[in-house]
Design a protein around this motif. Structure first.
Motif, PDB file in Angstrom:
ATOM      1  N   LYS A 177      33.704  22.839  37.891  1.00 11.76           N
ATOM      2  CA  LYS A 177      35.153  23.318  38.557  1.00 11.76           C
ATOM      3  C   LYS A 177      34.822  24.827  37.534  1.00 11.76           C
ATOM      4  CE  LYS A 177      37.421  19.722  38.959  1.00 11.76           C
ATOM      5  NZ  LYS A 177      37.467  19.258  40.608  1.00 11.76           N
ATOM      6  N   ILE A 178      33.176  25.639  37.921  1.00 15.15           N
ATOM      7  CA  ILE A 178      33.255  26.929  37.395  1.00 15.15           C
ATOM      8  C   ILE A 178      32.989  27.804  38.449  1.00 15.15           C
ATOM      9  CG2 ILE A 178      32.975  26.258  34.281  1.00 15.15           C
ATOM     10  CD1 ILE A 178      29.614  26.343  35.468  1.00 15.15           C
ATOM     11  N   VAL A 179      33.357  28.914  38.730  1.00 15.11           N
ATOM     12  CA  VAL A 179      32.558  29.738  40.060  1.00 15.11           C
ATOM     13  C   VAL A 179      31.313  30.569  38.868  1.00 15.11           C
ATOM     14  CG1 VAL A 179      33.312  32.312  40.792  1.00 15.11           C
ATOM     15  CG2 VAL A 179      34.832  30.826  40.594  1.00 15.11           C
ATOM     16  N   ARG A 207      39.788  40.262  29.715  1.00 15.24           N
ATOM     17  CA  ARG A 207      40.807  41.393  28.955  1.00 15.24           C
ATOM     18  C   ARG A 207      41.187  42.222  30.113  1.00 15.24           C
ATOM     19  NH1 ARG A 207      38.248  45.387  24.655  1.00 15.24           N
ATOM     20  NH2 ARG A 207      38.149  43.167  24.157  1.00 15.24           N
ATOM     21  N   LYS A 262      43.067  34.216  43.452  1.00 21.83           N
ATOM     22  CA  LYS A 262      41.565  34.641  43.470  1.00 21.83           C
ATOM     23  C   LYS A 262      41.534  35.277  42.603  1.00 21.83           C
ATOM     24  CE  LYS A 262      39.171  36.953  47.807  1.00 21.83           C
ATOM     25  NZ  LYS A 262      39.908  37.552  48.591  1.00 21.83           N
ATOM     26  N   LEU A 286      33.437  36.312  46.262  1.00 19.53           N
ATOM     27  CA  LEU A 286      34.740  35.332  47.084  1.00 19.53           C
ATOM     28  C   LEU A 286      34.489  35.259  48.423  1.00 19.53           C
ATOM     29  CD1 LEU A 286      37.011  34.977  44.095  1.00 19.53           C
ATOM     30  CD2 LEU A 286      34.968  33.668  44.285  1.00 19.53           C
ATOM     31  N   ASN A 294      28.049  31.691  32.326  1.00 18.53           N
ATOM     32  CA  ASN A 294      29.323  33.116  33.788  1.00 18.53           C
ATOM     33  C   ASN A 294      30.630  32.887  32.773  1.00 18.53           C
ATOM     34  OD1 ASN A 294      29.960  30.025  33.986  1.00 18.53           O
ATOM     35  ND2 ASN A 294      30.848  30.139  35.617  1.00 18.53           N
ATOM     36  N   LEU A 295      30.498  32.222  32.057  1.00 22.39           N
ATOM     37  CA  LEU A 295      32.280  32.573  31.690  1.00 22.39           C
ATOM     38  C   LEU A 295      31.524  33.873  30.247  1.00 22.39           C
ATOM     39  CD1 LEU A 295      33.052  28.723  30.760  1.00 22.39           C
ATOM     40  CD2 LEU A 295      33.659  30.717  32.688  1.00 22.39           C
ATOM     41  N   VAL A 339      29.998  36.362  42.136  1.00 21.41           N
ATOM     42  CA  VAL A 339      29.726  36.580  43.186  1.00 21.41           C
ATOM     43  C   VAL A 339      31.058  37.048  43.838  1.00 21.41           C
ATOM     44  CG1 VAL A 339      31.289  33.992  43.246  1.00 21.41           C
ATOM     45  CG2 VAL A 339      29.002  33.857  44.657  1.00 21.41           C
ATOM     46  N   GLY A 391      28.264  34.256  36.496  1.00 14.44           N
ATOM     47  CA  GLY A 391      29.382  34.033  37.768  1.00 14.44           C
ATOM     48  C   GLY A 391      29.809  35.379  38.870  1.00 14.44           C
ATOM     49  N   LYS A 428      31.476  37.983  28.400  1.00 12.87           N
ATOM     50  CA  LYS A 428      31.822  38.969  29.091  1.00 12.87           C
ATOM     51  C   LYS A 428      31.135  39.310  30.242  1.00 12.87           C
ATOM     52  CE  LYS A 428      34.713  39.882  25.600  1.00 12.87           C
ATOM     53  NZ  LYS A 428      36.183  40.026  26.525  1.00 12.87           N
ATOM     54  N   TRP A 475      39.834  33.920  39.775  1.00  7.17           N
ATOM     55  CA  TRP A 475      38.687  32.933  40.163  1.00  7.17           C
ATOM     56  C   TRP A 475      37.738  34.351  40.014  1.00  7.17           C
ATOM     57  CZ3 TRP A 475      36.962  28.514  44.524  1.00  7.17           C
ATOM     58  CH2 TRP A 475      37.641  28.251  44.931  1.00  7.17           C
ATOM     59  N   LYS A 476      38.593  35.254  39.785  1.00  2.79           N
ATOM     60  CA  LYS A 476      36.902  36.176  40.269  1.00  2.79           C
ATOM     61  C   LYS A 476      36.938  36.379  38.756  1.00  2.79           C
ATOM     62  CE  LYS A 476      36.515  41.155  41.913  1.00  2.79           C
ATOM     63  NZ  LYS A 476      37.443  41.841  43.053  1.00  2.79           N
ATOM     64  N   ARG A 477      37.522  36.352  38.098  1.00  6.13           N
ATOM     65  CA  ARG A 477      37.624  36.990  36.910  1.00  6.13           C
ATOM     66  C   ARG A 477      37.441  36.522  35.826  1.00  6.13           C
ATOM     67  NH1 ARG A 477      36.705  42.232  35.935  1.00  6.13           N
ATOM     68  NH2 ARG A 477      36.929  43.622  37.765  1.00  6.13           N
ATOM     69  N   ILE A 478      38.141  35.295  35.912  1.00  2.00           N
ATOM     70  CA  ILE A 478      37.631  34.168  34.480  1.00  2.00           C
ATOM     71  C   ILE A 478      36.575  32.849  34.662  1.00  2.00           C
ATOM     72  CG2 ILE A 478      39.575  32.081  33.291  1.00  2.00           C
ATOM     73  CD1 ILE A 478      41.213  34.588  32.519  1.00  2.00           C
ATOM     74  N   LYS A 479      36.421  33.049  35.454  1.00  2.00           N
ATOM     75  CA  LYS A 479      35.475  32.609  36.716  1.00  2.00           C
ATOM     76  C   LYS A 479      35.148  30.750  36.540  1.00  2.00           C
ATOM     77  CE  LYS A 479      32.962  35.850  36.474  1.00  2.00           C
ATOM     78  NZ  LYS A 479      32.942  36.867  38.838  1.00  2.00           N
ATOM     79  N   ILE A 480      36.587  29.900  36.381  1.00  2.00           N
ATOM     80  CA  ILE A 480      36.784  29.037  36.947  1.00  2.00           C
ATOM     81  C   ILE A 480      37.077  28.699  38.641  1.00  2.00           C
ATOM     82  CG2 ILE A 480      37.013  28.792  34.385  1.00  2.00           C
ATOM     83  CD1 ILE A 480      40.247  28.573  35.316  1.00  2.00           C
TER      84      ILE A 480
END
Lengths: 315, 315
Positions: free
Chosen positions: A272-274, B29, B265, A309, A45-46, A307, A305, A48, B268-273
């Motif tokens: 703690k990951i999306v 990025r 947000k 939100l 999910n982390l 999803v 990852g 690219k 969460w959306k871009r770094i997926k954490i």
């Protein structure tokens, strides 16, 4: 049908390294205590573009000749492969068209467009998807990069477990979600060559258990438009992925929708990951098959990852 | 007042290494393109117990003599320090009591109890918290580990930016959220000694901007019970953290509630954490002060991930 080899995996890894992350492996003592096993979450999910599919897509895109590349690439995808092909095409600066179900999460459509690719919508069934896609390819002459039934894509996905066994020693098993079987095939390709003692499990939603039924029946069974919260896992096996699944998978395990959502929330809360519902299916199956995994060291592939939100499944 | 030194930081790092993660640094990025700068997110939300405060708490707990340790530790905390002190005490197997506002997220109370510590509730104001805490210490004889105004805690937090400058070369600035100032003080302690050319910024909610006003006024200004979504940042500076803030911080920047939620947000959306609102304040201030950071390499401390998944601020 060309079956990719370990040579293809090594070549893929060298080719895609500038374009992908070597993703981290995360752990949770709390989840280990629940599972009664040591779980190592490989966090694609982390990756690219938010999914392991950046590996296969990058391998396909960067392996094209300049002449082929100029006409661009195209695919159909329930989500992440489309985003990842768009990502890879954007990195190379070539055109990309993605046929997506109109019901796919808005976040995934936005992501494809955000990388500069074109989205063409179809109905949410395999048959509609394939019909609309044929029109796109006829019109553009683009190179078709199948989401999973493609030797270049499988060799790319195979780089994930290659990294995993470098990052974690002494694994007893690796488990990944199965939809079309691209990640599972890549896992089989790497582990059957480099670490054949590691068992390979696939995890699937009960409500989209065509791979499970195929595995038990000994031939491919395909469903049209199954319904599950794990929206990345609705597609059927194809001949190339079936080859790997049939020959190298130890077993396929399934989980209910509620078990998948519970496992997803558990990972969000503790790791703690999306990550998306599809990525929670392996943990859901581990927690309901504790005897199978007791005391073992298990690699768990968190596949993506991406999803929405604003539409989380526990709300 | 004892001011911790680089010697204390090195000692802390050696002491706590078995008990903490060397957390990864993640990038996006897309967020870089929005910010017009290169941002390196140091992910302390992936730290043990879900927050950087595991560093300071572990340093305090494992630095106690056996005699002191037998009586246990106690603290008051709006959340993460309590969880992290409970974590560290659990690792050493000693008693721990945490005084928490009754309004603190249920997830944080559960986490403290999950590590085996006792929760005592108070009203959501600094004055109530300190009164209830005095009763607890009188009853138990436990060692008080202050959430931030403690040399042992600051030396522990300082190990975070020590890792960061090993992981990322050529940083121009580091920015962290500021509540009581423990993380910012630790950052000052490390960088002023090891990399004094790196600018240090603190980021604070407009609605809890006591550190900002203190910085501009030249003396500590404390508010009782400010209201902000960034619930980890409601506490005031104290003498030891004020020493570091006054002497080493380049500037304190503020962001509105809406800007904080948008930045949360986005991460969460871009770094997926999964990270908490407090951790989004630095990015919120970067995005509204683009000229200040244009083209620079910026370390951004993601301080914690302990958020209530059933009460997300954009819903």
């Amino acid at each position: 049908m060309y079956i990719p080899t370990l040579f293809d995996v090594d070549e893929a890894h060298a080719r895609i390294k500038p374009h992908i992350h070597r993703t981290p492996v995360l752990t949770s003592r709390f989840i280990n205590s629940l599972a009664g096993a040591e779980l190592f979450f490989k966090c694609e999910n982390l990756q690219k573009a938010g999914a392991f599919k950046a590996r296969g897509a990058s391998n396909a895109v960067f392996g094209l000749s300049d002449e082929q590349a100029a006409k661009g690439v195209a695919t159909h995808s329930s989500g992440n492969h489309g985003t990842c092909l768009a990502y890879a095409a954007g990195r190379r600066g070539i055109p990309c068209t993605v046929v997506m179900p109109r019901t796919a999460p808005q976040a995934k459509k936005d992501a494809v467009r955000g990388y500069g690719a074109k989205v063409v919508e179809c109905e949410p069934s395999t048959s509609s998807r394939e019909a609309v896609f044929a029109e796109v390819v006829a019109a553009t002459g683009a190179e078709f990069v199948h989401p999973y039934n493609d030797a270049r894509v499988i060799a790319g996905q195979a780089t994930c477990s290659k990294e995993l066994i470098e990052q974690v020693t002494g694994l007893d098993a690796v488990i990944a979600p199965i939809g079309g079987g691209g990640m599972v095939s890549g896992t089989c390709l790497t582990l059957s060559n480099l670490a054949p003692h590691i068992k390979i499990y696939a995890a699937e939603p009960e409500q989209a258990d065509d791979a499970y039924r195929s595995f038990k029946a000994g031939h491919i069974i395909a469903d049209d438009a199954p319904v599950t919260v794990a929206d990345g896992l609705k597609v059927p096996l194809k001949d190339l992925t079936w080859h790997f699944v049939r020959n190298h998978v130890t077993d396929i395990l399934t989980a209910s929708e509620a078990e998948i959502v519970d496992a997803m929330k558990l990972i969000w809360k503790r790791i703690k990951i999306v990550m998306e519902p599809s990525s929670a299916v392996p943990l859901a199956t581990i927690l309901k098959n504790k005897d199978l995994f007791a005391g073992k060291r298990i690699g768990v592939i968190i596949t993506g990852g991406n999803v929405d939100l604003d539409k989380l499944p526990w709300q």
